[in-house]
Design an enzyme around this catalytic site. Structure first.
Site, PDB file in Angstrom:
ATOM      1  N   GLU A 257     -32.522-122.353 -34.358  1.00  0.00           N
ATOM      2  CA  GLU A 257     -31.810-122.719 -35.581  1.00  0.00           C
ATOM      3  C   GLU A 257     -31.683-121.443 -36.382  1.00  0.00           C
ATOM      4  O   GLU A 257     -32.685-120.840 -36.772  1.00  0.00           O
ATOM      5  CB  GLU A 257     -32.576-123.776 -36.364  1.00  0.00           C
TER       6      GLU A 257
ATOM      7  N   CYS B   6     -32.715-124.321 -44.969  1.00  0.00           N
ATOM      8  CA  CYS B   6     -31.631-124.118 -44.010  1.00  0.00           C
ATOM      9  C   CYS B   6     -30.421-124.983 -44.317  1.00  0.00           C
ATOM     10  O   CYS B   6     -29.313-124.676 -43.879  1.00  0.00           O
ATOM     11  CB  CYS B   6     -32.130-124.411 -42.602  1.00  0.00           C
TER      12      CYS B   6
END
Length: 511
Positions: free
Chosen positions: A247, A284
């Protein structure tokens, strides 16, 4: 050569607090990996019930030491106590959720095709299911010192699959990593898990050696695009390739329609700034781009958001590298032609790794062809759009973890959904992307550069990353896994093409 000392730093002051340990040597890493390989061989002989017991024991152990964990986390990360308390709750919850996944058993995709005649000729007995890949390397994330670090989703999903884990501790919270690893290791020992079920290494060189070690079967990583690319290059140099689950970077666009801006612009501005500045913008899923229509309603929305940003106190970031990266990214944005600063928060001079929140603005049409990426920290860009150019602007955006539409009832947003669907792994409506529920239906990925994989570290499908399919052909019964025996009725299976689901007790307990 003297080993590198791993120190713990207080980000609110920037000062070193204690020496935690030393960087893991090559010899120490070999020992950790050797134990992990031996543990994998033993875990392969254990049933799913044992893995469920192990995960629940780890959840219980984390909660039993919650006061120590949270206090150290506050000191070492600068994150608020309430945030870390919530993160610890999430971490224990996801461990128990993966225990439920293991108990339910459907994730193994057990499939049986009995020997029979077919239009293609005789078919042998075929039995297929997913099995663990082997020891897994997990790189702890800086911004989630619990939920995406030593005891996070990568670790718990790998253990649920039957894979031992070696964690590369993040240098932003080494003391917390050591504490939590000790808690998990003690819980594993008490549950009867083999030595090497959960290991830890420290230091950049150890991380390099770890991803290239031959016993490692997969790598889980949450971090920067630059860091992810570096790890992928190292993995490419291995004699035997392995999957990398990263990620990496996400813009997370949020779009407001003209009707929504007019109906609830002030409320939207409040929600936006809360999402933007929570945890110092170090999430994020932080909205990095906000598409706001031209016109009086859009003007009022931006003015309201600007006033809120201007009132924000300085935000303490997790480490010096993130602080410097935030300032560099902010300066890069300022160099985009036509971009202006709408508002800045409190000046953080002399406050450790603190920064000012920032609200920036530009014309949406200038996004086409522009290089706007993630700015990790409390900043976002407002792009003002005209209706005629909106779909072209959306088509130009990079892949993200999330994309959000704020609209009013009765609006036709199908064209917006069609434009955003290829751009994100999660579509939100009338909400904000920060806050990722852990559940069976959740997914936390997106098109590159958000992630490079279809399954990520949040949600029950995270377990699929650390499994591989195996088919047993004409196998003796005594070598088959229990899930592939004819008399297994505890899990859902597909037998000769038919899905067979186990009976579920009703409220009176009958089947």
């Amino acid at each position: 050569m003297t080993a590198e000392t791993i120190v713990s730093i207080n980000p609110t002051t920037g000062a070193e607090v204690e020496e935690v340990t030393t960087a893991t040597s090559r010899e120490e890493l070999e020992e950790v990996c050797r134990f992990a390989a031996a543990a994998f061989a033993q875990l392969a002989e254990r049933d799913r019930a044992f893995r469920g017991k192990l995960l629940r024991a780890m959840a219980d152990a984390l909660e039993a030491r919650s006061a120590d964990i949270v206090s150290l986390g506050v000191r070492e990360t600068g994150l608020p106590r309430a945030r870390l308390e919530g993160e610890l709750t999430r971490t224990a919850y996801q461990a128990r959720l993966f225990a439920d996944v293991v108990d339910e058993g459907g994730y193994v995709e057990a499939t049986i095709d009995h020997a029979s005649d077919t239009p293609m000729g005789p078919r042998p007995d075929l039995r297929r299911m997913l099995v663990a890949t082997g020891p897994v390397a997990v790189f702890g994330a800086s911004n989630f010192p619990l939920a995406f670090s030593v005891p996070g989703g990568d670790t718990m999903s790998a253990l649920a699959a039957g894979c031992p884990v070696v964690v590369k501790a993040h240098n932003s919270h080494p003391a917390l990593s050591v504490l939590v690893h000790g808690i998990l290791r003690a819980a594993a020992d008490s549950a009867g898990a083999p030595v090497g079920t959960i290991g830890i290494v420290h230091g950049r060189e150890a991380g390099t050696l770890l991803v290239q070690h031959p016993v490692i079967s997969a790598v889980g990583f949450t971090g920067s695009l630059e860091g992810g690319r570096a790890l992928m290059r190292l993995i490419e140099q291995r004699p035997t390739p392995i999957p990398f689950y990263g990620e990496l970077a996400s813009l997370n666009p949020v779009l407001v329609t003209q009707a929504a801006a007019a109906a609830r612009g002030t409320a939207f501005a409040e929600g936006l700034v809360q999402s933007l500045t929570g945890s110092g913008g170090q999430l994020c899923t932080k909205p990095g781009l906000v598409l706001v229509p031209h016109g009086p309603a859009g003007d009022a929305l931006v003015d309201a958001a600007g006033a809120l940003v201007a009132a924000q106190p300085a935000a303490t970031l997790l480490n010096e590298r993130i602080r410097d990266g935030y300032e560099e990214a902010s300066e890069g944005l300022r160099r985009i032609p036509g971009l202006r600063v709408v508002a800045e928060g409190e000046n953080p001079v002399g406050q450790g790794f603190a920064v000012a929140a920032r609200l920036l603005s530009m014309e949406a049409r200038d996004l086409v062809g522009a290089q706007i990426g993630e700015c990790f920290g409390p900043a976002t860009v407002v792009a003002r759009y005209a209706e005629a150019e909106l779909v072209d602007v959306l088509d130009s955006l990079p892949g993200s973890l999330t994309a959000t539409i704020h609209s009013e009832a009765g609006e036709d947003i199908h064209a917006l959904v069609r434009a955003l669907l290829p751009k994100a792994g999660r579509l939100l409506f009338d909400g904000f992307p920060t806050g990722v529920a852990v559940s069976w239906a959740q997914h936390h990925g997106g098109p590159w550069p958000a992630t490079n994989t279809q399954h990520t570290s949040v949600g029950t499908t995270a377990i699929r990353r650390f499994l591989r399919p195996v088919t047993w052909q004409s196998a003796p019964v005594d070598v088959l896994p229990g899930e592939l025996h004819d008399d297994c009725t505890s899990i859902a299976r597909r037998v000769d093409g038919q899905l067979i689901v186990p009976a579920v007790p009703d409220r009176e307990g009958t089947r």
